[in-house]
Motif scaffolding. Structure first.
Motif, PDB file in Angstrom:
ATOM      1  N   SER A   1     -21.391  15.750 -33.222  1.00 33.61           N
ATOM      2  CA  SER A   1     -20.428  16.674 -32.693  1.00 33.61           C
ATOM      3  C   SER A   1     -20.668  18.431 -33.353  1.00 33.61           C
ATOM      4  O   SER A   1     -20.766  19.625 -33.084  1.00 33.61           O
ATOM      5  CB  SER A   1     -19.951  16.575 -32.529  1.00 33.61           C
ATOM      6  OG  SER A   1     -18.892  15.302 -32.413  1.00 33.61           O
ATOM      7  N   GLU A   2     -19.841  17.689 -34.616  1.00 38.12           N
ATOM      8  CA  GLU A   2     -19.228  19.174 -35.495  1.00 38.12           C
ATOM      9  C   GLU A   2     -20.589  19.698 -35.678  1.00 38.12           C
ATOM     10  O   GLU A   2     -20.732  21.173 -35.736  1.00 38.12           O
ATOM     11  CB  GLU A   2     -18.892  18.559 -36.604  1.00 38.12           C
ATOM     12  CG  GLU A   2     -17.295  18.319 -36.723  1.00 38.12           C
ATOM     13  CD  GLU A   2     -16.170  19.207 -36.428  1.00 38.12           C
ATOM     14  OE1 GLU A   2     -16.663  20.880 -36.960  1.00 38.12           O
ATOM     15  OE2 GLU A   2     -15.485  18.773 -35.723  1.00 38.12           O
TER      16      GLU A   2
ATOM     17  N   PRO B   1     -19.486  10.258 -21.648  1.00 36.11           N
ATOM     18  CA  PRO B   1     -18.132  10.910 -22.932  1.00 36.11           C
ATOM     19  C   PRO B   1     -19.084  12.031 -23.890  1.00 36.11           C
ATOM     20  O   PRO B   1     -18.076  12.390 -24.338  1.00 36.11           O
ATOM     21  CB  PRO B   1     -18.318   9.555 -24.000  1.00 36.11           C
ATOM     22  CG  PRO B   1     -18.863   8.324 -23.043  1.00 36.11           C
ATOM     23  CD  PRO B   1     -19.583   9.225 -22.049  1.00 36.11           C
ATOM     24  N   ALA B   2     -20.168  12.061 -24.515  1.00 36.50           N
ATOM     25  CA  ALA B   2     -20.426  13.527 -24.635  1.00 36.50           C
ATOM     26  C   ALA B   2     -19.960  14.783 -23.652  1.00 36.50           C
ATOM     27  O   ALA B   2     -20.040  15.266 -25.046  1.00 36.50           O
ATOM     28  CB  ALA B   2     -21.990  12.991 -24.655  1.00 36.50           C
TER      29      ALA B   2
ATOM     30  N   ASN C   1     -17.358  15.233 -21.712  1.00 38.93           N
ATOM     31  CA  ASN C   1     -16.441  15.159 -22.329  1.00 38.93           C
ATOM     32  C   ASN C   1     -15.635  15.759 -23.994  1.00 38.93           C
ATOM     33  O   ASN C   1     -14.908  16.561 -24.495  1.00 38.93           O
ATOM     34  CB  ASN C   1     -15.111  13.591 -22.207  1.00 38.93           C
ATOM     35  CG  ASN C   1     -15.595  13.758 -20.851  1.00 38.93           C
ATOM     36  OD1 ASN C   1     -15.452  14.729 -20.250  1.00 38.93           O
ATOM     37  ND2 ASN C   1     -15.088  11.958 -20.580  1.00 38.93           N
ATOM     38  N   LYS C   2     -16.552  15.254 -24.727  1.00 34.41           N
ATOM     39  CA  LYS C   2     -15.790  14.898 -26.129  1.00 34.41           C
ATOM     40  C   LYS C   2     -16.181  16.822 -27.250  1.00 34.41           C
ATOM     41  O   LYS C   2     -15.474  17.428 -27.562  1.00 34.41           O
ATOM     42  CB  LYS C   2     -16.873  14.285 -27.174  1.00 34.41           C
ATOM     43  CG  LYS C   2     -16.576  14.921 -28.995  1.00 34.41           C
ATOM     44  CD  LYS C   2     -17.446  13.085 -29.461  1.00 34.41           C
ATOM     45  CE  LYS C   2     -16.262  13.630 -31.307  1.00 34.41           C
ATOM     46  NZ  LYS C   2     -17.578  12.958 -31.314  1.00 34.41           N
ATOM     47  N   LEU C   3     -17.804  17.068 -26.088  1.00 32.48           N
ATOM     48  CA  LEU C   3     -17.964  18.837 -26.533  1.00 32.48           C
ATOM     49  C   LEU C   3     -17.422  19.655 -25.748  1.00 32.48           C
ATOM     50  O   LEU C   3     -17.263  20.522 -26.240  1.00 32.48           O
ATOM     51  CB  LEU C   3     -20.066  18.937 -26.276  1.00 32.48           C
ATOM     52  CG  LEU C   3     -20.685  18.516 -27.188  1.00 32.48           C
ATOM     53  CD1 LEU C   3     -22.452  17.619 -27.045  1.00 32.48           C
ATOM     54  CD2 LEU C   3     -20.724  18.221 -28.674  1.00 32.48           C
ATOM     55  N   ARG C   4     -16.910  19.851 -24.560  1.00 33.25           N
ATOM     56  CA  ARG C   4     -16.824  20.284 -23.778  1.00 33.25           C
ATOM     57  C   ARG C   4     -15.153  20.432 -24.774  1.00 33.25           C
ATOM     58  O   ARG C   4     -14.564  21.342 -24.539  1.00 33.25           O
ATOM     59  CB  ARG C   4     -16.136  19.809 -22.597  1.00 33.25           C
ATOM     60  CG  ARG C   4     -17.158  20.092 -21.673  1.00 33.25           C
ATOM     61  CD  ARG C   4     -16.560  19.746 -19.912  1.00 33.25           C
ATOM     62  NE  ARG C   4     -17.516  19.968 -19.031  1.00 33.25           N
ATOM     63  CZ  ARG C   4     -18.481  20.188 -18.228  1.00 33.25           C
ATOM     64  NH1 ARG C   4     -17.679  18.649 -17.919  1.00 33.25           N
ATOM     65  NH2 ARG C   4     -19.487  20.093 -17.216  1.00 33.25           N
ATOM     66  N   ALA C   5     -14.464  19.604 -24.962  1.00 42.23           N
ATOM     67  CA  ALA C   5     -13.483  20.070 -25.659  1.00 42.23           C
ATOM     68  C   ALA C   5     -13.040  20.667 -26.815  1.00 42.23           C
ATOM     69  O   ALA C   5     -12.660  21.222 -27.476  1.00 42.23           O
ATOM     70  CB  ALA C   5     -11.883  17.946 -25.857  1.00 42.23           C
ATOM     71  N   MET C   6     -14.308  20.126 -27.311  1.00 37.75           N
ATOM     72  CA  MET C   6     -14.610  21.260 -29.061  1.00 37.75           C
ATOM     73  C   MET C   6     -14.705  22.470 -28.595  1.00 37.75           C
ATOM     74  O   MET C   6     -14.493  23.406 -29.437  1.00 37.75           O
ATOM     75  CB  MET C   6     -15.421  20.192 -29.398  1.00 37.75           C
ATOM     76  CG  MET C   6     -15.790  19.960 -30.315  1.00 37.75           C
ATOM     77  SD  MET C   6     -16.895  18.524 -30.666  1.00 37.75           S
ATOM     78  CE  MET C   6     -16.904  19.347 -31.964  1.00 37.75           C
TER      79      MET C   6
ATOM     80  N   MET D   1     -22.347  12.840 -30.748  1.00 38.69           N
ATOM     81  CA  MET D   1     -21.393  12.139 -30.462  1.00 38.69           C
ATOM     82  C   MET D   1     -20.938  11.916 -31.776  1.00 38.69           C
ATOM     83  O   MET D   1     -19.759  11.995 -32.833  1.00 38.69           O
ATOM     84  CB  MET D   1     -21.161  10.218 -29.624  1.00 38.69           C
ATOM     85  CG  MET D   1     -21.936  10.089 -28.409  1.00 38.69           C
ATOM     86  SD  MET D   1     -20.128  11.018 -27.055  1.00 38.69           S
ATOM     87  CE  MET D   1     -18.451  10.009 -27.756  1.00 38.69           C
ATOM     88  N   GLU D   2     -22.021  11.767 -32.308  1.00 37.36           N
ATOM     89  CA  GLU D   2     -22.193  11.198 -34.386  1.00 37.36           C
ATOM     90  C   GLU D   2     -21.720  12.981 -34.827  1.00 37.36           C
ATOM     91  O   GLU D   2     -21.448  12.695 -35.677  1.00 37.36           O
ATOM     92  CB  GLU D   2     -23.389  10.402 -34.987  1.00 37.36           C
ATOM     93  CG  GLU D   2     -22.790   9.172 -34.548  1.00 37.36           C
ATOM     94  CD  GLU D   2     -23.866   8.196 -34.821  1.00 37.36           C
ATOM     95  OE1 GLU D   2     -24.819   8.183 -34.489  1.00 37.36           O
ATOM     96  OE2 GLU D   2     -23.593   7.065 -33.547  1.00 37.36           O
TER      97      GLU D   2
END
Ligand code: SF4
Ligand code: SF4
Lengths: 436, 318
Positions: A178-179, A207-208, A210-215, A175-176
């Motif tokens: 991800s970049e 949440p992780a 979803n976040k990574l998938r979006a990235m 989460m923190e």
């Protein structure tokens, strides 16, 4: 593979991920850090500093010429006050470099991003970053990333399963950072010339996912895969099977079937080094368990004592009776809270009297639970019998070497038999028997 | 050195957490599953049936505790396995059996079959089944004298008659066969705990729901009986509800110790039980074959386990 499902057997353990929503807190630099020279499998490092030397953050303080090794860096700025032999967690006497910190955290002059333009310089950077398998095994990463048959590897798999109960440090990292994670994976694919990157994450970390998938939605070579939230999805063989459907034949390595597996925090630490030149000097650690006042995720300098981390969590809430380095399924119980955070520390758990009690072993009732549960499809009940009879031949026939000591069998056994520990002893017996 | 160190901290091997299922809990679940059949036995055969089962339970517990005391082993009566053996033995007896014979049966089950072979987990055959067969061979008449239902006072000289399978076996008075509904509820002659199919089915479903047993053995066992009956022109419903099939399939054949460990083996085991049961019922001299079928398959279990090897991860057969 079982006839009825395409998944390997696993157990449903309660997740206890209470710290999932606790952002990582950076703890203050302690007065002293104790940095072990044996933080990886293989040859320990030789100290590169002497008592009285002043050191800076990121400075190499231990290294060796041996192939299976990784350098060790100072996590603080300060003065080396002692280099002494001490008993490590695995029961080996090892050199510990003690540094009295000056709290200024001065970074080593000239620390700069490494020059990386091809595979060789990349692998060199991996070694220089000090990386070892941060999930537990602590195998030097630069060796793992550079197998003989690298050209046959088509999948680089990142283990974001974090299947151990209580631990949330990897989740927080996803989460923190991800970049760093995604860029790190891109660099790995680029320099190692691997076609596909997979990040496997258990479904309880939506949440992780979803976040990574979006990235990575515009990066077709990277796929974020949702895994069932069961234990032990993060076991190397299990993870490879669940993400690619491949099994590693006995006696082979992941690279032989085209896969390399790495841990979340390893990729992030590597990318941090590549972008900033700062090697591995701190670890994200989940501190939890029912004897801890305020469970937290903490970023701690390597070499910080366990009791300092616990202090930072408000101390003990109850009298601790068991301290665990790692998760409750595979972590090691430690006998002293003065032990330190190492490169491969991912969690520190403290439990009270009640949770620490070890149930009495009773007779095997042949219920078959262990056999149905073993992700490696072994027969733990029979392995235990073979070990009790000290039958090396039978242990080999039942393939004790395949046991990854995941603990699923012991977890489900109604007779509370320490099956996975017995297998550890069984493996040792086979090795000794083989030498004779 | 930290504040908490050697002496105050427990150092044990991983895993540090365990599932809360233990041996006692499993035995308790099986006992819970047997409660409906226990209650039904009281309704069907009267209080003496309940008393007979309780006698078996008490005798089994006393024999186990006594034997372990004599050979100076830790007592295992708290794991409830002796209670379970007693219950199952009781369920396999006619409700009119003299109490002392039930005690002899308990001795055979606990001391001869279970303890002499090393206690729980070590016996080669199901203790309750073996004891029942020993009693049947030793005391043929009282073991085959079946009180008929609704004898609420349940005295020894109550009206007796043939079990449904007995009627079928003699082949004389087929009109006397009970309706399938009576069979399903259990208002027929037979061993005191085996007659009520509905009660046993309820218990069996509970065991599967609690994951105490896999459905493999009961399904294979009952399915085989059903199909065999169908193929030989018999009433399949009658055959699965009559006699000891339900009790045997859910509670006796599923005994962990004496059945194969892999699912594939369990299926073969269940099919074997079903086949043997029907062969004995239709072609043997005994009207009922469940106990013999299970005992025979118990004896074959090590062979089944040996034949069915497992392919591990990474492709080695073990
Ligand atoms: S500890 Fe070993 S034997 Fe037990 S379940 Fe895990 S892999 Fe199988
Ligand atoms: S889970 Fe325990 S009791 Fe059951 S078969 Fe395995 S070792 Fe025996």
């Amino acid at each position: 593979m079982s006839i009825f499902s395409k998944h390997l057997p696993a157990v449903h353990v309660e997740h206890h991920k209470y710290t999932a929503d606790s952002p990582t807190e950076k703890m203050p630099v302690p007065d002293k850090v104790y940095i072990s020279m044996a933080q990886h499998i293989g040859a320990p490092c030789q100290p590169k500093v002497a008592v009285g030397d002043l050191v800076k953050v990121g400075q190499v303080i231990g290294d060796t010429e041996a192939f299976v090794s990784a350098p060790i860096h100072s996590s603080v700025s300060g003065k080396v006050t002692a280099i002494e032999k001490n008993l490590t967690m695995s029961g080996i006497w090892d050199l510990i470099v003690t540094i009295a910190t000056d709290k200024k955290q001065e970074v080593l002059e000239g620390l700069a991003p490494p020059q990386v333009d091809d595979k060789d310089s990349f692998i060199k950077a991996v070694r220089a970053s000090g990386l070892v398998g941060l999930g537990g095994a602590a195998f030097p990463t630069h060796i793992k990333f550079n197998p003989k048959n690298l050209d046959e590897v088509d999948s680089f798999i990142i283990n974001g399963a974090e299947c151990e109960p209580y631990l949330t440090a990897d989740y927080r990292t996803m989460m923190e950072n991800s970049e760093l994670l995604v860029n790190g994976l891109k660099n790995i694919l680029k320099y190692l010339k691997i076609k596909r990157g997979i990040i496997g994450i258990e479904s309880n970390k939506a949440p992780a996912i979803n976040k990574l998938r979006a990235m990575v939605k515009d990066t077709p070579e990277i796929e974020v895969m949702e895994l069932k939230a069961v234990y032990p999805q993060g076991g190397e063989r299990v993870l490879i099977y669940e993400t690619t459907g491949r099994e590693i034949p006995i006696g082979k390595l992941p690279a032989d079937i085209g896969a390399i597996v790495s841990n979340i925090s390893s990729v992030v630490a590597l990318e941090t080094y590549i972008e900033t030149g700062m090697p591995l000097i701190a670890k994200k650690v989940t501190v939890a368990g029912n004897a801890i006042r305020t469970p937290k995720n903490i970023e701690a300098p390597i070499g910080t004592q366990v009791n300092q981390l616990i202090e930072f969590c408000g101390g003990y809430k109850r009298i601790p009776r068991k301290l665990i380095m790692g998760g409750p399924m595979m972590g090691a119980a430690i006998y002293d809270d003065g032990m330190t955070v190492n490169k491969n520390t991912s969690g520190i758990l403290a439990f009270d009297e009640e949770s620490a009690s070890v149930p009495k072993e009773t007779s095997c009732i042949n219920c078959g639970r262990c056999i149905r549960t073993c992700p490696m499809l072994l027969m733990p009940a029979l392995l235990a019998k073979a070990y009790e009879a000290k039958d090396v031949e039978q242990l080999q026939k039942l393939n004790v070497a395949l046991c990854m000591e995941c603990g699923c069998c012991s977890y489900v056994c109604p007779a509370k038999k320490q099956l996975s520990f017995t297998n550890k002893l069984g493996k040792r017996l086979v090795m000794e028997g083989g030498k004779k | 050195m930290g504040r908490f160190n050697q002496g105050s901290l427990v150092v044990s091997s991983s895993p540090h957490i365990m599932d809360n299922v233990n041996t006692t809990r499993i035995m308790l679940d099986v006992l819970i599953a047997l409660i409906p059949a226990f209650i039904m036995s009281g309704f069907i055969f009267g209080p003496r049936a309940l008393l007979l089962t309780i006698t078996c339970i008490a005798a089994c517990v006393v024999f186990e505790a006594g034997f372990q005391y004599l050979i100076k082993k830790d007592s295992t009566i708290t794991d409830l396995s002796a209670v379970l053996t007693g219950t199952l033995l009781g369920f396999n007896l006619p409700s009119s059996l003299p109490f002392w014979m039930a005690v002899v049966g308990s001795f055979v089950a606990i001391v001869v079959v279970k303890q002499i072979f090393g206690g729980i987990g070590q016996n080669f055959a199901n203790p309750a089944i073996t004891a029942r067969i020993v009693l049947l061979v030793s005391f043929a008449t009282p073991m085959t004298t079946w009180p008929l239902p609704n004898q609420l006072l349940g005295t020894v000289d109550a009206v007796t008659g043939a079990t449904p399978l007995g009627i079928l076996n003699m082949g004389t008075d087929l009109a006397a066969l009970p309706s399938n509904m009576d069979l399903f509820l259990g208002y027929v002659g037979g061993s005191l705990g085996e007659t009520s199919a509905i009660a046993l089915l309820l218990g069996g479903i509970y065991l599967i729901w609690r994951k105490v047993i896999e459905p493999s053995i009961p399904l294979a066992f009952i399915g085989t009986v059903f199909i065999f009956a169908l193929l030989t022109g018999q009433d399949p419903i009658f055959h699965i509800f009559a006699g000891g099939v339900m009790l045997g399939a859910f509670f006796m054949a599923t005994d962990y110790v004496t059945s194969p460990r892999l699912t594939s083996g369990k299926i073969i085991f269940g099919i074997g039980c079903g086949l043997l049961t029907m062969v004995i019922r239709l072609y043997g001299s005994y009207p009922e074959g469940v106990s013999f079928a299970i005992l025979l398959m118990n004896i074959l279990t090590p062979q089944i386990d040996m034949l069915l090897r497992r392919r591990t991860y990474g492709g080695v057969k073990i």
